[in-house]
Design a protein around this motif. Structure first.
Motif, PDB file in Angstrom:
ATOM      1  N   GLU A   1       0.890  -1.260  -0.111  1.00 50.03           N
ATOM      2  CA  GLU A   1      -0.072   0.032   0.041  1.00 50.03           C
ATOM      3  C   GLU A   1       0.716   1.366   0.030  1.00 50.03           C
ATOM      4  O   GLU A   1       0.486   2.220  -0.746  1.00 50.03           O
ATOM      5  CB  GLU A   1      -0.941  -0.005   1.139  1.00 50.03           C
ATOM      6  CG  GLU A   1      -1.519   1.284   1.490  1.00 50.03           C
ATOM      7  CD  GLU A   1      -2.596   1.661   0.434  1.00 50.03           C
ATOM      8  OE1 GLU A   1      -3.255   2.517   0.379  1.00 50.03           O
ATOM      9  OE2 GLU A   1      -2.967   0.486  -0.447  1.00 50.03           O
ATOM     10  N   ALA A   2       1.973   1.213   0.797  1.00 51.06           N
ATOM     11  CA  ALA A   2       2.624   2.639   0.744  1.00 51.06           C
ATOM     12  C   ALA A   2       3.533   2.782  -0.323  1.00 51.06           C
ATOM     13  O   ALA A   2       3.632   3.867  -1.015  1.00 51.06           O
ATOM     14  CB  ALA A   2       3.878   2.277   2.118  1.00 51.06           C
ATOM     15  N   THR A   3       3.871   1.598  -1.080  1.00 54.02           N
ATOM     16  CA  THR A   3       4.497   1.705  -2.158  1.00 54.02           C
ATOM     17  C   THR A   3       3.543   2.179  -3.537  1.00 54.02           C
ATOM     18  O   THR A   3       3.846   3.158  -4.196  1.00 54.02           O
ATOM     19  CB  THR A   3       5.270   0.360  -2.756  1.00 54.02           C
ATOM     20  OG1 THR A   3       6.180   0.091  -1.608  1.00 54.02           O
ATOM     21  CG2 THR A   3       6.159   0.508  -3.966  1.00 54.02           C
ATOM     22  N   ARG A   4       2.524   1.672  -3.436  1.00 57.00           N
ATOM     23  CA  ARG A   4       1.301   2.170  -4.327  1.00 57.00           C
ATOM     24  C   ARG A   4       1.156   3.419  -4.452  1.00 57.00           C
ATOM     25  O   ARG A   4       0.875   4.341  -5.250  1.00 57.00           O
ATOM     26  CB  ARG A   4       0.093   1.175  -4.140  1.00 57.00           C
ATOM     27  CG  ARG A   4       0.215   0.185  -4.800  1.00 57.00           C
ATOM     28  CD  ARG A   4      -1.145  -0.992  -4.360  1.00 57.00           C
ATOM     29  NE  ARG A   4      -1.178  -2.176  -5.253  1.00 57.00           N
ATOM     30  CZ  ARG A   4      -1.968  -3.203  -4.593  1.00 57.00           C
ATOM     31  NH1 ARG A   4      -2.944  -2.902  -3.648  1.00 57.00           N
ATOM     32  NH2 ARG A   4      -1.931  -4.321  -5.236  1.00 57.00           N
ATOM     33  N   LEU A   5       1.019   4.319  -3.111  1.00 59.08           N
ATOM     34  CA  LEU A   5       0.628   5.578  -2.884  1.00 59.08           C
ATOM     35  C   LEU A   5       1.921   6.302  -3.732  1.00 59.08           C
ATOM     36  O   LEU A   5       1.615   7.432  -4.204  1.00 59.08           O
ATOM     37  CB  LEU A   5       0.553   5.682  -1.453  1.00 59.08           C
ATOM     38  CG  LEU A   5      -0.752   5.331  -0.729  1.00 59.08           C
ATOM     39  CD1 LEU A   5      -0.717   5.399   0.719  1.00 59.08           C
ATOM     40  CD2 LEU A   5      -1.756   6.021  -1.377  1.00 59.08           C
TER      41      LEU A   5
END
Length: 325
Positions: A163-167
Motif C-alpha cells: 500500500e505504501a509503495t502504491r501511494l
C-alpha cells in the motif's frame, strides 16, 4: 466446558469484564449480574476458576518490547495496560533492546516469579518460552511472528508495504527505494515483499542498490538514507518501513547537500515527532493501541480457561480477523 469468551459473548460484555467478575473485582452491578447469568446458562464455574487463578498465578503480566522509546510500543503498552488493569492484572514493562539474551532473562524472571504470563514482541524467531510453558503460564506474541505454538497478533505487513509503495507510484514516482529492517526479521522481510510486489505490479524495476537494511531506529534510517543518496541516479522516493526509520530518513534528507530534488518519503506507521517539513509526506498509519488491546484480550481468554488451538490475529487498515495458527 464453556470458555470465558463464550460467557462474555452471552453476557454482552468484554472478556476483561468477565475476568474482573472472576477475580472478585468491582464492576457495574448490571454487568456482574449478566456475567453470572451467562455463566449459569453455560455451566461455567466462576468460583472454581477464580480460585484457580488466585492459587496459581500472581497478578503480574510481563510486557516485553524491543524499544520502549519508540512511541509505537508506548501505544501498545497503553492498550495492554488498560485492558489488563480492568481484569485486575498489573503490567511490568520490560525493554529487550532486540537482545535475545535480555529477552530470555526477562522471560525467566516472569516464570520464576509465577507471573500470569507474558506478552512479547520477540527479538528473534525462536522465542524462549519453555520456562513459562512448564508452569502453565500464558504467552501471547505481538507485532512479530514466531514458530512457537502460541497466540499471535500482528499486522498484514506485506499489505502495508504494498500500500505504501502504491501511494508513491500513484504520485508518479518510478525510482522507489526501500529502507527495510534487519534482514532476518519477519516484519521487515514482509514489508520488503510488499514493496517488491507493488513495483512488479506496476512494471517497475527493483535495482538492488535501492534496498537498504537497517535497524528499526532513527540512526538506522539516517545511515541508510545517506547511503541511498550516494546512488546514481537518486531515487525519486524512499519507503521507510517503520516510524523511527522515517524520522531518520527525513533527518538525512534535510541535511543533504546538492541540487537534486529531494526524494519523496512514505512511512509505515505514525511519525512520533517531526524533524523537518513533512508536507506531502505519505503515511500508512498503524493501530498499535488496538494491537495491545487485542493481545491482552487473548491473554485473558487463555487465563480464563480457553484451551483451543493457537490463534493468529492479523490487523490491517480496515479489518480484523482471526484464524488458527
Amino acid at each position: 466446558m464453556a470458555t470465558m469468551a463464550e460467557v462474555a459473548a452471552r453476557a454482552g460484555v468484554s472478556t476483561a469484564t468477565v475476568s474482573r467478575v472472576l477475580a472478585g473485582k468491582p464492576v457495574r452491578p448490571d454487568s456482574a449480574e449478566a456475567v453470572r447469568a451467562a455463566a449459569t446458562e453455560l455451566d461455567y464455574e466462576l468460583d472454581r476458576t477464580a480460585r484457580s487463578l488466585r492459587r496459581r498465578y500472581s497478578d503480574l503480566l510481563a510486557l516485553v518490547v524491543p524499544d520502549v522509546e519508540n512511541p509505537f510500543f508506548t501505544a501498545v503498552a497503553r492498550g495492554v495496560e488498560d485492558t489488563a488493569r480492568r481484569a485486575g492484572l498489573s503490567v511490568v514493562l520490560c525493554n529487550s533492546d532486540d537482545d535475545p539474551d535480555k529477552e530470555r532473562r526477562y522471560l525467566a524472571i516472569a516464570a520464576s516469579e509465577n507471573m500470569a504470563g507474558a506478552i512479547v514482541a520477540p527479538a528473534a524467531g525462536d522465542l524462549p518460552v519453555g520456562g513459562l510453558a512448564r508452569k502453565g503460564a500464558t504467552v501471547v506474541v505481538i507485532d512479530r511472528s514466531v514458530e512457537a505454538d502460541v497466540d499471535q497478533v500482528g499486522f498484514d505487513n506485506v499489505a502495508l508495504g504494498r500500500e505504501a509503495t502504491r501511494l508513491l507510484i500513484d504520485r508518479g514516482c518510478r525510482r522507489i527505494a526501500c529502507i527495510s529492517g534487519p534482514s532476518g526479521m519477519g516484519t521487515a522481510r514482509d514489508r520488503e515483499l510488499g514493496w517488491r510486489a507493488a513495483l512488479a505490479e506496476a512494471g517497475l524495476e527493483v535495482p538492488p542498490e535501492y534496498l537498504r537494511h537497517a535497524n528499526f531506529r532513527v540512526d538506522g534510517g539516517r545511515r541508510a538514507t545517506e547511503g541511498l543518496l550516494g546512488v546514481t541516479p537518486w531515487p525519486e522516493a524512499v519507503l521507510a518501513t517503520n516510524n523511527m526509520v522515517g524520522i531518520g530518513a527525513l533527518q538525512a534528507l534535510a541535511a543533504s547537500p546538492g541540487d537534486e530534488p529531494r526524494p519523496e518519503v512514505a512511512v509505515i506507521g505514525d511519525l512520533p515527532y517531526a524533524t523537518t517539513d513533512v508536507s506531502g509526506l505519505v503515511q500508512v498509519p498503524l493501530r498499535p493501541r488496538e494491537l495491545g488491546v487485542r493481545a491482552a484480550e487473548m491473554f485473558l481468554e487463555r487465563l480464563g480457561g480457553f484451551t483451543g488451538a493457537a490463534r493468529r490475529v492479523v490487523l490491517d487498515g480496515t479489518t480484523t480477523g482471526a484464524e488458527p495458527a
